[in-house]
Design an enzyme around this catalytic site. Structure first.
Site: not given
Ligand code: AMP
Ligand code: MG
Length: 474
Positions: A246, A256
């Site tokens: 993810d 991220d």
């Protein structure tokens, strides 16, 4: 100068299975820390639009259509069928000055339907870390999401302690992850998956649209983008820290930033993240993990690769097994430039490994060693290797000046040093002092040239005898 913001929100127009509408939750007392003026202009947006109210989501710019995106993911190898944006809200997309579609997202703007037990918020420290590191990555020439603005909320977030809350405005080519594909594959929702394949091809890999096998062309394109990206990470000593599926963008941008950090002394086993107990995401493991994540991506494409399932699995397997060779080519190119070579010989990889082995043995600082070589400075601990290198340089087609120029453009003087990132965060959080953030950001925006009076930003940390640890930036 007033430019109207012209949003064009292609993802929110996709079927409702892919996202959920949600509005940012207003906060008490917004205050701007930073707005990225050059980036705003690149996006065709008037920087003055980014007031504190806009940067925390209290006020929405006209034309936005805020959503949270659905995704799943393998976290440390374990599949979680539903993650999704739990604390990020995609405001919309703009087409930038170069014709590239860019997402504008608020990270830390309050709960969404995907928040589960989380508060949907972000703390100031991780917001400043992401701002600084993502902009440093961009300046280093590494594909990355960008930071458009950071603002504090005037509210506390509760982690191990009560911390000042903040919101990051993040810009990406898209926020579509390997986990986005996994979300629909796990639900056997072939229609949504098909929509996603079309969207990603049109948006990121238009050349794949004309291929006889579009899904295979997509797989090949994503694999090449990841091979390039992870090779470039290796070249600057970057450790992402949490390469879950993810957290892998299909566009090939670094995304991220959580417990990420840069290696000081060269050691391939380096791990910084406190939650990475077994070193799954260690520096030297990143290519193998990229391959593992890409295998999960390939699995989601099986229904599209070939009408015959066995044939689809065979072609996907063949592609994934070829990843190490694909990666090695990219890696060798990155490190060839780091040692000044514009030509390629088969034995170059051995020469590079010999250097890295010598650096490992000597406990040499990764960044400083390459920079010293680029400046033609003496590096006594590498004496034995220098002879081999000079012989190889003589067979290269460039002049020595050109070789050194290539090296100076490939080996930064400045990276976000962990000890300085920590000091910067401490100043902002403990003393409400944003100056270290601003100064450090300024230095990191020109990483390939020595800046007067900024030596301490280039220096290796003092030996503390203690391993550096990072914590997941939530
Ligand atoms: P990350 O570790 O930031 O990659 O996040 C993993 C998942 O946890 C994602 O689905 C996030 O949206 C979610 N998440 C992380 N922090 C929070 C938070 N404070 N509130 C709600 N969801 C969160
Ligand atoms: Mg994430």
């Amino acid at each position: 100068m007033t430019m109207p913001a012209s949003f064009d929100n292609s993802y929110s127009r996709l079927p409702a299975s892919l996202h959920a509408s949600v509005r940012p939750t207003p906060v008490a007392e917004p205050a701007l820390i930073e707005v990225n003026l050059p980036l705003a202009l690149e996006l065709g947006l008037d920087p003055a639009l980014f007031t504190a109210e806009v940067a925390v989501g209290n006020r929405l710019l006209p034309g936005t259509a805020p959503i949270a995106q659905a995704y799943a993911g393998h976290q440390f190898g374990h599949f979680v069928p539903q993650l999704g944006d739990g604390r990020a809200i995609l405001l919309g997309e703009v087409v930038d000055r170069n014709g590239i579609r860019r997402d504008i997202q608020l990270k830390g703007a309050g709960p969404t339907p995907f928040s589960r037990r989380g508060d949907g918020r972000a703390a100031l420290g991780p917001v400043l870390r992401e701002y600084l590191v993502s902009e440093a990555m961009h300046a280093l020439g590494i594909p990355s999401t960008r930071a458009l603005a950071a603002a504090t909320t005037g509210e506390k977030v509760y982690r191990e302690a009560a911390l000042p809350g903040a919101v990051l405005t993040r810009v990406a080519k898209s926020h579509i992850r390997v986990g986005t594909f996994q979300y629909f594959a796990a639900r056997r929702d072939r229609d949504s998956l098909s929509v996603l394949v079309d969207h990603v091809i049109a948006r990121h890999y238009p050349a794949a649209a004309t291929s006889d096998n579009r899904a295979l062309a997509l797989l090949d394109s994503v694999m090449l983008a990841q091979a390039r990206l992870v090779a470039r990470w290796a070249g600057i000593g970057f450790i992402h820290g949490v390469m879950n599926t993810d957290n892998m963008s299909v566009s090939g941008e670094t995304i991220d930033y959580g417990p990420c950090a840069f290696m000081d002394r060269y050691d391939p086993a380096t791990v910084f993240s406190s939650i990475d107990e077994y070193g799954r995401y260690a520096y030297a493991n990143q290519p193998a993990i990229a391959q593992w994540n890409l295998a999960r991506f390939a699995e989601t494409l099986i229904p599209f690769l070939d009408p015959d399932r066995e044939a689809a699995i065979a072609v996907a397997t063949q592609r994934i097994e070829a990843f190490p060779a694909l990666f090695t080519d990219q890696w060798t190119d990155v490190f060839r430039a780091k040692i000044g070579l514009a030509s390629a010989e088969d034995a170059d990889a051995d020469l590079i490994h010999a250097l890295l082995d010598a650096m490992h043995g000597a406990g040499a600082d990764f960044t400083l060693t390459f920079r010293r070589l680029s400046l033609g400075e003496a590096v006594p601990e590498l004496d034995a290797w220098l002879g081999q290198w000079r012989t190889r340089l003589q067979r290269d087609r460039q002049s020595n000046d050109q070789q050194l120029a290539l090296m100076r453009a490939s080996n930064p003087a400045y990276i976000p040093r962990n000890h300085l990132v920590e000091a910067m965060i401490e100043a902002a959080v403990e003393r409400a002092d944003p100056e270290p953030f601003r100064t450090m950001l300024q230095v990191l925006l020109s990483p390939y040239s020595e800046q007067e009076g900024m030596d301490r930003y280039a220096a290796a940390p003092a030996e503390t005898g203690q391993a550096y640890r990072t914590f997941c930036g939530t």
